[in-house]
Design an enzyme around this catalytic site. Structure first.
Site, mmCIF file in Angstrom:
data_model
loop_
_atom_site.group_PDB
_atom_site.id
_atom_site.type_symbol
_atom_site.label_atom_id
_atom_site.label_comp_id
_atom_site.label_asym_id
_atom_site.label_seq_id
_atom_site.Cartn_x
_atom_site.Cartn_y
_atom_site.Cartn_z
ATOM 1 C CG HIS A 257 -1.978 1.090 1.130
ATOM 2 N ND1 HIS A 257 -2.980 1.081 0.188
ATOM 3 C CD2 HIS A 257 -2.180 2.212 1.866
ATOM 4 C CE1 HIS A 257 -3.751 2.140 0.350
ATOM 5 N NE2 HIS A 257 -3.284 2.854 1.361
ATOM 6 N NE ARG B 221 -13.480 9.667 3.245
ATOM 7 C CZ ARG B 221 -12.433 8.955 3.651
ATOM 8 N NH1 ARG B 221 -12.624 7.835 4.332
ATOM 9 N NH2 ARG B 221 -11.197 9.344 3.386
ATOM 10 C CG HIS C 147 -10.406 6.765 -1.703
ATOM 11 N ND1 HIS C 147 -11.004 7.184 -0.531
ATOM 12 C CD2 HIS C 147 -9.131 7.225 -1.651
ATOM 13 C CE1 HIS C 147 -10.133 7.869 0.191
ATOM 14 N NE2 HIS C 147 -8.995 7.921 -0.470
ATOM 15 N NE ARG D 8 -10.083 14.703 3.842
ATOM 16 C CZ ARG D 8 -11.384 14.480 3.649
ATOM 17 N NH1 ARG D 8 -11.793 13.351 3.093
ATOM 18 N NH2 ARG D 8 -12.276 15.375 4.026
ATOM 19 C CG ASP E 231 -1.133 4.653 4.088
ATOM 20 O OD1 ASP E 231 -1.401 5.214 3.024
ATOM 21 O OD2 ASP E 231 -1.899 4.655 5.066
ATOM 22 C CG HIS F 150 -1.659 6.856 -0.891
ATOM 23 N ND1 HIS F 150 -2.639 6.485 -1.778
ATOM 24 C CD2 HIS F 150 -2.080 6.444 0.332
ATOM 25 C CE1 HIS F 150 -3.615 5.880 -1.121
ATOM 26 N NE2 HIS F 150 -3.293 5.838 0.166
ATOM 27 C CG HIS G 269 -8.088 3.715 1.829
ATOM 28 N ND1 HIS G 269 -8.085 4.735 0.904
ATOM 29 C CD2 HIS G 269 -6.790 3.417 2.046
ATOM 30 C CE1 HIS G 269 -6.836 5.045 0.575
ATOM 31 N NE2 HIS G 269 -6.027 4.251 1.259
ATOM 32 C CD GLU H 80 -6.766 5.676 7.256
ATOM 33 O OE1 GLU H 80 -5.646 6.151 7.507
ATOM 34 O OE2 GLU H 80 -7.292 5.737 6.117
ATOM 35 C CE1 TYR I 252 -5.920 10.790 -3.588
ATOM 36 C CE2 TYR I 252 -5.294 8.601 -2.844
ATOM 37 C CZ TYR I 252 -5.315 9.967 -2.652
ATOM 38 O OH TYR I 252 -4.735 10.510 -1.543
ATOM 39 C CG HIS J 185 -5.749 1.757 6.936
ATOM 40 N ND1 HIS J 185 -4.414 1.944 7.231
ATOM 41 C CD2 HIS J 185 -6.020 2.595 5.893
ATOM 42 C CE1 HIS J 185 -3.906 2.848 6.417
ATOM 43 N NE2 HIS J 185 -4.851 3.256 5.601
#
Length: 446
Positions: free
Chosen positions: A60, A207, A204, A83, A319, A62, A231, A234, A122, A268
């Site tokens: 995993h 949500r 993703h 974020r 991650d 990013h 995900h 988490e 993404y 996660h």
């Protein structure tokens, strides 16, 4: 005749550490033969001093989050304030700058013994959501960056359609969204695998993909027998919102729409109910733990032991790249469990290494990697047993030394498809990895 022969001073063969192992590599980049009890290097063999392991799988990643290292350690905050900083970096990425950054990040991974990365990707479009002339320009940049850094990649192209349970993407998220899952599937279908690259899929989060479109993403992966990652739980806030919207947990929602299964990995899996754990284990859905990120973001300690006992295979990822060190991820999974339970010895060193190697590669669609045996991909890494961290223990305890004492700084060699990518601690394709990181990060920071 073998294309190349390596002589391993010590090798971890899954359950034991063996001295004097000769590995013959064929022209197709696989292990043609492996011989134990080889006291001296065969003529012409490349000698790897230390403990050689199968290549590590970073399940995993990013890549652009590497630009956040240390910057997000100033002051306090939450996952959600973190974020906001991440979004600002994402807005500055272009195909060219992302190639430069990912190449440097993947080179850092190679220096840490990682031979395969699962890139949870993404950032698809230009800021504002306008597609590039090549709609997959960003994904192609990541695939080419992995090739330039000498490692394999499973590009987990990610459906990210909503800011939260059906709400339209916010300004930052517009470049993540294809609008609908059908449009996502059309775009990602144009990506083609290559020798060093597989194409997988990702949701993703519950949500970010409306419930009615989850089956489209799952169906795309099912048709291609491709890895599917998501995900999952988490944050407790996501669980609460899912319950309020759908009257069920994220895990139950995924199960209802056919997302769970043996080619699926939940990333996660931190805040789960007993029923969630039974669902994940009963469907053999995998779990990718990312302990250094989970502790960095104060996410909590996930029930890794209970998940594995229920039937969920474990893998590991770095991650957000607070650090890039799969040995630390393996160590942290065990030590986190000790802190939570106040007991020791939940996994053996061998079991932790399997999560970092064989099971991680399987989660990324490479079941023929992660083992030192004939027929497997010739991907391996060598950890020094004579550094200030690793000197002292007998070589037969090499697995324990690698997991509980060594770090990425102790990686001496990394070999991918039989080719030396890292030799004596130096990357053979990227001459100055630290300089490349500094330049690439400066280019995407405000």
């Amino acid at each position: 005749m073998p294309l190349k022969t390596y002589w391993l001073e010590h090798a971890w063969l899954g359950d034991t550490v063996e001295p004097g192992v000769a590995v013959e590599v064929s022209a197709d980049g696989r292990i043609a033969a492996l011989r134990t009890g080889t006291d001296t290097p065969p003529p012409g063999a490349e000698v790897l001093r230390g403990l050689t392991l199968p290549g590590l799988a970073n399940a995993h990643s990013h890549a652009f989050h590497r630009a956040l290292r240390s910057v997000v350690q100033v002051g306090s905050g939450t996952f959600w304030t973190w974020r906001d900083v991440m979004y600002k970096v994402a807005q500055n990425l272009t195909p060219e700058s992302y190639f430069d950054l990912a190449r440097a990040v993947y080179a850092e991974m190679a220096l840490a013994g990682i031979t395969n990365v699962g890139e949870f990707h993404y950032v698809h479009h230009a800021p504002g959501g306008t597609p590039y002339a090549d709609p997959n320009a960003m994904g192609e940049a990541l695939i080419e960056a992995a090739a330039a850094a000498g490692i394999r990649i499973t590009l987990l192209d990610t459906a990210y359609l909503s800011s939260g349970f059906g709400e339209a993407p916010n300004e930052h998220q517009k470049r993540f969204s294809d609008g609908t899952a059908d449009a996502w599937a059309e775009r990602v279908s144009a990506l083609k695998p290559r020798e060093h690259a597989l194409i997988g899929a990702a949701v993703h989060s519950v949500r970010a993909v409306p419930a009615g479109q989850l089956a489209t993403v799952a169906g795309w992966a099912q048709e291609r027998r491709a890895p599917l990652h998501v995900h999952l739980s988490e944050q407790t806030a996501e669980n609460d919102a899912c319950q309020a919207t759908h009257g069920r947990t994220p895990t139950q929602l995924l199960a209802d729409h056919g997302v769970l299964g043996p080619r699926t990995t939940g990333v996660h899996n931190t805040h789960l109910t007993d029923a969630d754990i039974a669902l994940l284990g009963g469907t053999t859905t995998g779990t990718c733990m990312c302990p250094t990120t989970e502790r960095d973001l104060a996410d909590g300690i996930g029930p890794a032991g209970r998940l594995q006992r229920a039937g969920s295979p474990l893998s590991l990822g770095s991650d957000s790249h607070a650090v890039i060190d799969l040995l630390e991820e393996a160590r942290a999974m065990e030590l986190n469990e000790r802190l939570a339970s106040r007991t020791r010895g939940h996994w053996t060193a061998n079991a932790l290494l399997r999560a970092a190697t064989e099971d991680g590669h399987a989660a990324l669609g490479l079941p023929d990697a992660g083992r030192l045996e004939a027929g497997a991909l010739a991907d391996f890494t060598t950890v020094a047993l004579d550094s200030v961290r690793t000197a002292g223990p007998p070589a037969r305890l090499g697995a324990e030394t690698a997991v509980f004492a060594a770090s990425a700084a102790d990686v001496r060699h990394t070999v991918v498809a039989g080719r030396h990518v890292v030799r004596d601690g130096h990357h053979t394709l990227v001459g100055d990895v630290a300089g490349a990181l500094a330049a690439a990060i400066a280019a995407v920071r405000d």
